[in-house]
Write a protein that holds these residues in place. Sequence first.
Motif, PDB file in Angstrom:
ATOM      1  N   GLU A 110      35.016  85.070  41.235  1.00 35.70           N
ATOM      2  CA  GLU A 110      34.464  85.579  39.896  1.00 35.70           C
ATOM      3  C   GLU A 110      33.656  86.754  39.707  1.00 35.70           C
ATOM      4  O   GLU A 110      33.647  87.630  39.063  1.00 35.70           O
ATOM      5  N   TYR A 120      41.592  82.546  35.390  1.00 33.61           N
ATOM      6  CA  TYR A 120      40.604  81.809  35.914  1.00 33.61           C
ATOM      7  C   TYR A 120      40.478  81.954  37.364  1.00 33.61           C
ATOM      8  O   TYR A 120      41.580  81.821  38.172  1.00 33.61           O
ATOM      9  N   MET A 121      39.199  82.208  37.776  1.00 32.00           N
ATOM     10  CA  MET A 121      38.926  82.522  39.254  1.00 32.00           C
ATOM     11  C   MET A 121      39.174  81.269  40.114  1.00 32.00           C
ATOM     12  O   MET A 121      39.692  81.545  40.980  1.00 32.00           O
ATOM     13  N   GLU A 122      38.823  80.240  39.445  1.00 31.10           N
ATOM     14  CA  GLU A 122      39.081  78.905  40.251  1.00 31.10           C
ATOM     15  C   GLU A 122      40.388  78.530  40.607  1.00 31.10           C
ATOM     16  O   GLU A 122      40.975  78.282  41.669  1.00 31.10           O
TER      17      GLU A 122
END
Lengths: 305, 255
Positions: free
Chosen positions: A292, A194-196
């Motif tokens: 992302e 998860y890039m976040e």
Amino acid sequence: MSTIVSARGLTKKYGDFTAVDGIDFEIQEGECFGFLGPNGAGKTTTVRMIHCVSPVTAGTLTVDGSAAGVDNRALKKKTGVIPQEITLDIDLTVYENLLVFARFFDIPKREAKARIAELLKFVELETRRDSKIDQLSTGMKRRLLVARALLNKPRIIIADEPTTGLDPQARHLIWQRLRQLKAQGVTLILTTQYMEEAQQLCDRLVVMHQGKILKAGDPRGLIESEIGKDVVEIRMPPDRDEELLARLGPLACGHERVGDTLYFYCRDGIGLWKALVDLDLPNTVHRPATLEDVFLKLTGRSLIE
Amino acid sequence: MNLSYRIYHVFFRNLMSYKRFILTTFLVSLVQPLFYLITFGVGMGAYMGAFGGKPYLYFLVPGVLISSVMMSSTFECLYGTFVKIVHEHLYDSLIATPVSAEDAVAGDIAWASFRGLVSGILMLAVAGLMGILPVSVLSVLVLLLVMLAVGIMFASLGMIVTSKAPNFDFFSYYTELVITPMLFFSGVFFPLSNFPGWMKTLSQFLPLTHAVAISRAAFSGEYPPSILLNIAVVVGLGALAFVVGIRMMKKRLIK
């Protein structure tokens, strides 16, 4: 700050398959260091070697001054692991899970009891003390795994995709707790897709793909050097690409066509956006570049299974 | 072998989880051997007359006792351990702590032999209620030791099987082709002396034969010279299986 983990030419092979292919990295004490990558990139294998449950095939791996190895009990004693899979003991209650685990670390019973009370509060599970594991939601199970990883007051915490399958509330609670731990001086090693999550937590990170490190840096720096500041997406079939590229290409520093979308990457997207408004196209998006974009650019857009 | 006192921590974990199943397992450990005692001992014993001067039950009890130890410790290390590895991922979390893979496996072997011991003691109590008692208090103590050693041997043998098991079905080969036939060829129900030559030879290769012989000797307090061979087999095979079982399980757990 001093180096707490360092790897030189770190390699892991399973038979003929090379899972980790001669990587180098250094993790500083007190930082949050992320391993990003698609499935099968070698992230989990790498952290398994760091927490001494998987032997190193070649290269060197030093953790807190000593060589990492399967039989290194001293290193395991100062490491806390939040595993990817839910590995709670389903035959036991929440409290018993922690009590039994405290024994594995030789924590005296009285100390363990105090520590468990403190940790249940920390992960907001005080009211579930006597629940059985199958009565907990996935979010509660993950929080219990966090508490379990903290029993031994670890100096290094390894979180292997700690928020997989969680709803936003539960995910944010875990992030809060991890940041709190970092503030207390704990070194955090995170793997994630998860890039976040990486952007929220990591001071520095590496992007891994097929066992290799493609890029290393801090999230902001990586975004700026790989993508720029802004991304403009135009969702339309490729038949007008030539015309669009001729008009907009000079205003951007890169472009990419993927399926039904044409992407422009820009240092400053304002000029491009103005030109786009003049063209009056439907279905356009102008947004800040994210990790992302970096991830997809580096690891490719095709499905990885 | 990276073994330490942490074996006890693993044993403790099993003890803690056991309290949820304690009643069921007690009953199960009791029912099967009780069947044997009632059908073979009381039913058939009535037709068999005296066996070396004593009722048939005196012959039967030491054998059934030790086979219930075998069954409990075997099953615990087959199904019990497999569930902990594959379904509960318990071993994964264990080896991430200062508990080594060797400690974890040895802890489970210790636990399985404890389960065997409990089954054996229950049997002994039932036999005692039926009036079939070991010859002396010393005999009882020796029997407890024998049950423990036999438990460790069969638990370790079970670990070897589990280290290679891809799924539950795999265990049927071992239980149906090795464990169950062993019951009938090891002198549990009939004296080996009545067997044809080839069966006598075969039975010498079965660990249960030696375990039963020791149990029977301890029960009656009469130790024939061949007991030394029996003890050597149980202790030797037990130690070998313990080491091999732990090594093979480590290979499965550490990758």
